[in-house]
Scaffold this active site. Sequence first.
Site, PDB file in Angstrom:
ATOM      1  N   SER A  36       0.613  -1.044   0.007  1.00 38.56           N
ATOM      2  CA  SER A  36      -0.028  -0.040  -0.110  1.00 38.56           C
ATOM      3  C   SER A  36       0.887   1.277  -0.048  1.00 38.56           C
ATOM      4  CB  SER A  36      -0.846   0.125   1.200  1.00 38.56           C
ATOM      5  OG  SER A  36      -1.509   1.463   1.186  1.00 38.56           O
ATOM      6  N   LYS A  93     -13.734  -3.837   3.646  1.00 40.74           N
ATOM      7  CA  LYS A  93     -14.757  -2.774   3.221  1.00 40.74           C
ATOM      8  C   LYS A  93     -16.170  -2.912   3.662  1.00 40.74           C
ATOM      9  CE  LYS A  93     -11.904  -0.586  -0.338  1.00 40.74           C
ATOM     10  NZ  LYS A  93     -11.926  -0.261  -1.747  1.00 40.74           N
ATOM     11  N   ASP A 129     -14.655   5.906  -2.571  1.00 38.84           N
ATOM     12  CA  ASP A 129     -14.417   5.056  -3.879  1.00 38.84           C
ATOM     13  C   ASP A 129     -15.003   5.835  -5.073  1.00 38.84           C
ATOM     14  OD1 ASP A 129     -12.111   3.487  -3.027  1.00 38.84           O
ATOM     15  OD2 ASP A 129     -13.525   2.014  -2.409  1.00 38.84           O
TER      16      ASP A 129
HETATM   17  P1  NDP Z   1     -13.709  -7.773  -5.203  1.00 36.97           P
HETATM   18  O1  NDP Z   1     -12.844  -9.307  -5.078  1.00 36.97           O
HETATM   19  O2  NDP Z   1     -14.525  -7.541  -4.351  1.00 36.97           O
HETATM   20  O3  NDP Z   1     -14.250  -8.161  -6.693  1.00 36.97           O
HETATM   21  C1  NDP Z   1     -13.512  -8.869  -7.639  1.00 36.97           C
HETATM   22  C2  NDP Z   1     -14.193  -8.718  -9.003  1.00 36.97           C
HETATM   23  O4  NDP Z   1     -13.414  -8.962 -10.142  1.00 36.97           O
HETATM   24  C3  NDP Z   1     -15.572  -9.616  -9.178  1.00 36.97           C
HETATM   25  O5  NDP Z   1     -16.467  -9.114  -9.784  1.00 36.97           O
HETATM   26  C4  NDP Z   1     -15.096 -10.909  -9.936  1.00 36.97           C
HETATM   27  O6  NDP Z   1     -16.220 -11.560 -10.442  1.00 36.97           O
HETATM   28  C5  NDP Z   1     -13.848 -10.304 -10.598  1.00 36.97           C
HETATM   29  N1  NDP Z   1     -13.154 -11.127 -11.215  1.00 36.97           N
HETATM   30  C6  NDP Z   1     -12.024 -11.730 -10.635  1.00 36.97           C
HETATM   31  N2  NDP Z   1     -11.377 -12.599 -11.027  1.00 36.97           N
HETATM   32  C7  NDP Z   1     -12.220 -12.609 -12.466  1.00 36.97           C
HETATM   33  C8  NDP Z   1     -11.775 -13.479 -13.731  1.00 36.97           C
HETATM   34  N3  NDP Z   1     -10.637 -14.281 -13.690  1.00 36.97           N
HETATM   35  N4  NDP Z   1     -12.876 -13.215 -14.699  1.00 36.97           N
HETATM   36  C9  NDP Z   1     -13.641 -12.370 -14.553  1.00 36.97           C
HETATM   37  N5  NDP Z   1     -13.811 -11.673 -13.487  1.00 36.97           N
HETATM   38  C10 NDP Z   1     -13.312 -11.959 -12.292  1.00 36.97           C
HETATM   39  O7  NDP Z   1     -12.502  -6.880  -5.601  1.00 36.97           O
HETATM   40  P2  NDP Z   1     -12.745  -5.234  -5.669  1.00 36.97           P
HETATM   41  O8  NDP Z   1     -14.203  -4.987  -5.816  1.00 36.97           O
HETATM   42  O9  NDP Z   1     -12.578  -4.875  -4.092  1.00 36.97           O
HETATM   43  O10 NDP Z   1     -11.536  -4.720  -6.274  1.00 36.97           O
HETATM   44  C11 NDP Z   1     -11.749  -4.966  -7.775  1.00 36.97           C
HETATM   45  C12 NDP Z   1     -10.487  -4.256  -8.454  1.00 36.97           C
HETATM   46  O11 NDP Z   1     -10.341  -2.840  -8.353  1.00 36.97           O
HETATM   47  C13 NDP Z   1      -9.238  -4.768  -8.022  1.00 36.97           C
HETATM   48  O12 NDP Z   1      -8.169  -4.990  -8.884  1.00 36.97           O
HETATM   49  C14 NDP Z   1      -8.680  -3.637  -7.102  1.00 36.97           C
HETATM   50  O13 NDP Z   1      -7.301  -3.503  -6.708  1.00 36.97           O
HETATM   51  C15 NDP Z   1      -9.234  -2.485  -7.936  1.00 36.97           C
HETATM   52  N6  NDP Z   1      -9.765  -1.131  -6.912  1.00 36.97           N
HETATM   53  C16 NDP Z   1      -9.040  -0.028  -7.198  1.00 36.97           C
HETATM   54  C17 NDP Z   1      -9.269   1.122  -6.571  1.00 36.97           C
HETATM   55  C18 NDP Z   1      -8.574   2.426  -6.800  1.00 36.97           C
HETATM   56  O14 NDP Z   1      -8.616   3.178  -6.076  1.00 36.97           O
HETATM   57  N7  NDP Z   1      -8.009   2.518  -8.108  1.00 36.97           N
HETATM   58  C19 NDP Z   1     -10.024   1.089  -5.348  1.00 36.97           C
HETATM   59  C20 NDP Z   1     -10.648  -0.124  -5.209  1.00 36.97           C
HETATM   60  C21 NDP Z   1     -10.348  -1.384  -5.879  1.00 36.97           C
HETATM   61  P3  NDP Z   1     -16.666 -12.754 -10.052  1.00 36.97           P
HETATM   62  O15 NDP Z   1     -17.668 -12.241  -8.912  1.00 36.97           O
HETATM   63  O16 NDP Z   1     -17.454 -13.548 -10.902  1.00 36.97           O
HETATM   64  O17 NDP Z   1     -16.004 -13.628  -8.975  1.00 36.97           O
END
Ligand code: NDP
Length: 310
Positions: A36, A93, A129
Site C-alpha cells: 500500500s 470494506k 471510492d
Molecule cells: P472484489 O474481490 O470484491 O471483486 C472482484 C471482482 O473481479 C468480481 O466482480 C469478480 O468476479 C471479478 N473477477 C475476479 N477474477 C475474475 C476473472 N478471472 N474473470 C472475470 N472476473 C473476475 O474486489 P474489489 O471490488 O475490491 O476490487 C476490484 C479491483 O478494483 C481490484 O483490482 C482492486 O485492486 C481495484 N480497486 C482499485 C481502486 C482504486 O482506487 N484504483 C479502489 C478499489 C479497488 P466474480 O464475482 O465472478 O468472482
Amino acid sequence: MPIYQDPERARELDELLRWDYPGTALAVLGSPITHSVSPNMHNAALNLMGQTQQRFLDWRYFKFDTPPEILPRALEQLHDSGFMGINLTIPHKVQAVDLVVEIDSGARLSGAVNTLHRRGNGWAGFNTDGYGLEQALRRELDVELAGATVILLGAGGAARAAAVQCLRSGIAELWIGNRDQERLAGLIELLAEAPDSERVRGFNLRQPPTALPTSAVIVNATSLGLKAEDAAPIDLGRFAPESKVYDMTYGVKNALAHQAQAHGIPYADGLSMLVWQGARSLEIWTGTSVPAQAMMDGACHAKGYAPRRA
Ligand code: NDP
C-alpha cells in the site's frame, strides 16, 4: 527509537500495545498491506499542509496488516489509542459496515465503507471510492457521469461503490457485467434502493449481449488486469473509438491497455482513482481542502513511476 518512526513501514497490531505517537494519527488497515502506498500519499499531503497550517505538523498516516478475523478488535484498539481516521482496503470494506456507529447514505447504499472518522463512541463510516472514480473520469478522460452510458465490469466491492456513484450522478444507462451471476443479481438487488435504478441492466461477462452499446464509458472493476498476463475482461474490438476505458487496476500494462491502444480508445489506469479517493478521505478527517497533486507525487514516487498530473 520511538515506535512511530518510519510511518511507511507495515506494522502489526501488537504495536498498538506500546503506541506512543504524541500527534494525530491516521492509518490504513488491510491484508496484505505491504504494497500500500497510502502512507506515502497522505504523508506527502500532510507535510505540505503543515508548512502553512501548523495544526497539521504532527499528523501522520501509518499502515497496519490486519487479518479480517481481528478487524473488530483492531478498530476498538485504534479508537482507544486515539486515532483520528482509518482507511480500509481489501478485505475489510464490507465487514466494517456492521462495525460503525454511524454511516453516510452513499456508503450504506453501496454496502461498503473505506473511510472511518472518529466519533466519541466509535467510528462513522464513509465510502470515497465512488467520488474517486468520478474525479478520475473527469480529469483523465474528460467524462461527466451525468448523461453518460457506462458499462461497468465486475460486481465486487469496488463495482458497488462505482454503481452507486453512477446512479447518484444521473447516468443515462448503466450496464453491469459479471462472471458470477449470483453476485451480479445481489448487486442489482442492492441498487434497487438507489435513484433511477431502472436504468441498470445486468449481463453475463462471459457472453456479452448484442444489445450492449458499442459507444460507452467502460469501467473495469474486476481484479483482472492486476497482472500483465491476465486476459482482458471484455473484448474492446466491439466498441467504437469514441468510447473510453477506465481501468481500476494499475501497476502493469495489461491486456485491456494493449487492446485500447490497438483500437484507438482512450484509456486511463486506476492510480488517479486511488489518489482522489484518498484526497476525499483526508478532507473528511481534516475538514479542509487538501493538495491532491502532492498525493499523486507521493504515490508515483513510492511506485517508481514518472510524475503524473492529478
Ligand atoms: P472484489 O474481490 O470484491 O471483486 C472482484 C471482482 O473481479 C468480481 O466482480 C469478480 O468476479 C471479478 N473477477 C475476479 N477474477 C475474475 C476473472 N478471472 N474473470 C472475470 N472476473 C473476475 O474486489 P474489489 O471490488 O475490491 O476490487 C476490484 C479491483 O478494483 C481490484 O483490482 C482492486 O485492486 C481495484 N480497486 C482499485 C481502486 C482504486 O482506487 N484504483 C479502489 C478499489 C479497488 P466474480 O464475482 O465472478 O468472482
